[in-house]
Design an enzyme around this catalytic site. Sequence first.
Site, PDB file in Angstrom:
ATOM      1  N   SER A 127       1.848  -7.502  -4.356  1.00 52.68           N
ATOM      2  CA  SER A 127       2.962  -7.372  -3.428  1.00 52.68           C
ATOM      3  C   SER A 127       2.661  -8.955  -3.913  1.00 52.68           C
ATOM      4  O   SER A 127       3.475 -10.363  -3.297  1.00 52.68           O
ATOM      5  CB  SER A 127       3.367  -7.105  -2.244  1.00 52.68           C
ATOM      6  N   SER A 129       5.788 -10.527  -5.490  1.00 53.93           N
ATOM      7  CA  SER A 129       7.141 -10.858  -5.385  1.00 53.93           C
ATOM      8  C   SER A 129       7.231 -11.256  -3.434  1.00 53.93           C
ATOM      9  O   SER A 129       7.079 -12.259  -3.837  1.00 53.93           O
ATOM     10  CB  SER A 129       7.609 -10.447  -5.580  1.00 53.93           C
ATOM     11  N   ASP A 173       6.265  -4.564   2.398  1.00 49.82           N
ATOM     12  CA  ASP A 173       5.708  -6.019   1.378  1.00 49.82           C
ATOM     13  C   ASP A 173       6.275  -7.080   2.383  1.00 49.82           C
ATOM     14  O   ASP A 173       5.051  -8.154   2.221  1.00 49.82           O
ATOM     15  CB  ASP A 173       5.927  -5.941   0.140  1.00 49.82           C
TER      16      ASP A 173
HETATM   17  C1  GLA Z   1       6.678  -1.232  -2.836  1.00 47.36           C
HETATM   18  C2  GLA Z   1       7.476  -1.153  -1.966  1.00 47.36           C
HETATM   19  C3  GLA Z   1       7.622  -1.016  -0.545  1.00 47.36           C
HETATM   20  C4  GLA Z   1       7.068   0.407  -0.693  1.00 47.36           C
HETATM   21  C5  GLA Z   1       5.946   0.461  -1.701  1.00 47.36           C
HETATM   22  C6  GLA Z   1       5.765   2.399  -1.137  1.00 47.36           C
HETATM   23  O1  GLA Z   1       5.558  -1.710  -2.864  1.00 47.36           O
HETATM   24  O2  GLA Z   1       8.313  -2.303  -1.863  1.00 47.36           O
HETATM   25  O3  GLA Z   1       9.005  -1.790   0.233  1.00 47.36           O
HETATM   26  O4  GLA Z   1       8.089   1.351  -0.111  1.00 47.36           O
HETATM   27  O5  GLA Z   1       6.463   0.496  -2.786  1.00 47.36           O
HETATM   28  O6  GLA Z   1       4.845   2.828  -0.836  1.00 47.36           O
END
Ligand code: GLA
Length: 389
Positions: A127, A129, A173
Amino acid sequence: MSIDAQQLQQLYRERYNAAPVIGARAPGRVNIIGEHTDYNHGFVLPMAIEHTTAILGRSRNDTLLRLYAGNLDRAAELNLEKRVRNEAEPWTDYIVGVADQLIALDKPVSGADMVIMGDVPVGCGLSSSAALEMAALAFFEQAGAFQLDDAAAAQLGQRVENEFLGLSTGIMDQFISRCGKAGHALFLDCRSYAYELIPAAFEEALFVIANTACPRGLTASKYNERVSECKSAVTVLQEYFNASGAYLRDYTMNDLLACQEMMDDVPFRRARHVITENERTRHACDAMRQGNAAALGVLMNESDISLRVDYEVTSRELDILTDIARRHPDCYGARMTGAGFGGCTINLVRRDAVEVFCAALLQQYKEKTDKTGEVFISEPAEGARPLTP
Ligand code: GLA
């Protein structure tokens, strides 16, 4: 790992010939369990990690955004009056997207000079982003002297993804990047946004994140495909039960089994993953509250199998990495984490054997794939916050 604030200040001075006055930082995240449940209004259990994205800067009296990404050594100049995606400098989209959403909420947003630097590994499911979005939001909040409540902040980040970037992602996230607490995982109800901080400190175990070091192929289109497969399952459930529940959260395993014959195999398996994953996530909270690493490990393994067989979001390399981990005597459990299709795994490992585990994992992964993986160990960290410039 941490960002060197002095280095960032220095960078700012060199670029803009002035001292920064506003600072913000926000972390990446790893999800312990509860995968692909958030956009189904279910439960997730992520923790923020010590890797963060930091922004230093100052407001301007006009609508110019002058941005410099230290990691990439790239600069961009944009005008807030024209808030569009920038194909040449896609990293700017997250900041412009946040500004765009704030302007839509009538918040005061002016131009700014910023330097951005981070150590959240990019493109491997931790994450980066969301960290950039939540750092940008914390910057604009200080600059405009306003503050969103946490759920509104996370929702704003989600809208950047959904509306500005065209990804149908859920709220997890951004929520954890905003609300993470040191020493804790966050159990979030993705329908009500109620959450509980759960101590993530096992006496005898810790989390090891392992990166397959494979670029995540076709993540966006495959992700959006999963979202619509879940919707197909819901359509059948709604018709069968003449029910209003518009998300998989609203149905049980018994409901799903009752209409198995009316449903195609793919949506059936997607729904089975989501419904069982929600259960596993609640149980995982109990295991963490009790400090029961063995019980959590079993749930992590079950989650991974479900993501592999029913949800089909793992990859050859993810499967190899989790298989190696699970065979190791010092591993309680291992699973892919994040959206999947590449990226990282999370492993719960006996604390006193962590070095042996990491060495064995990386060596066997190299032998089996000819790829050089990497491992990160992080304590659960704090969410977004101001950074003294
Ligand atoms: C990505 C998305 C989240 C979630 C995950 C899977 O990280 O941004 O919102 O859906 O995948 O759990």
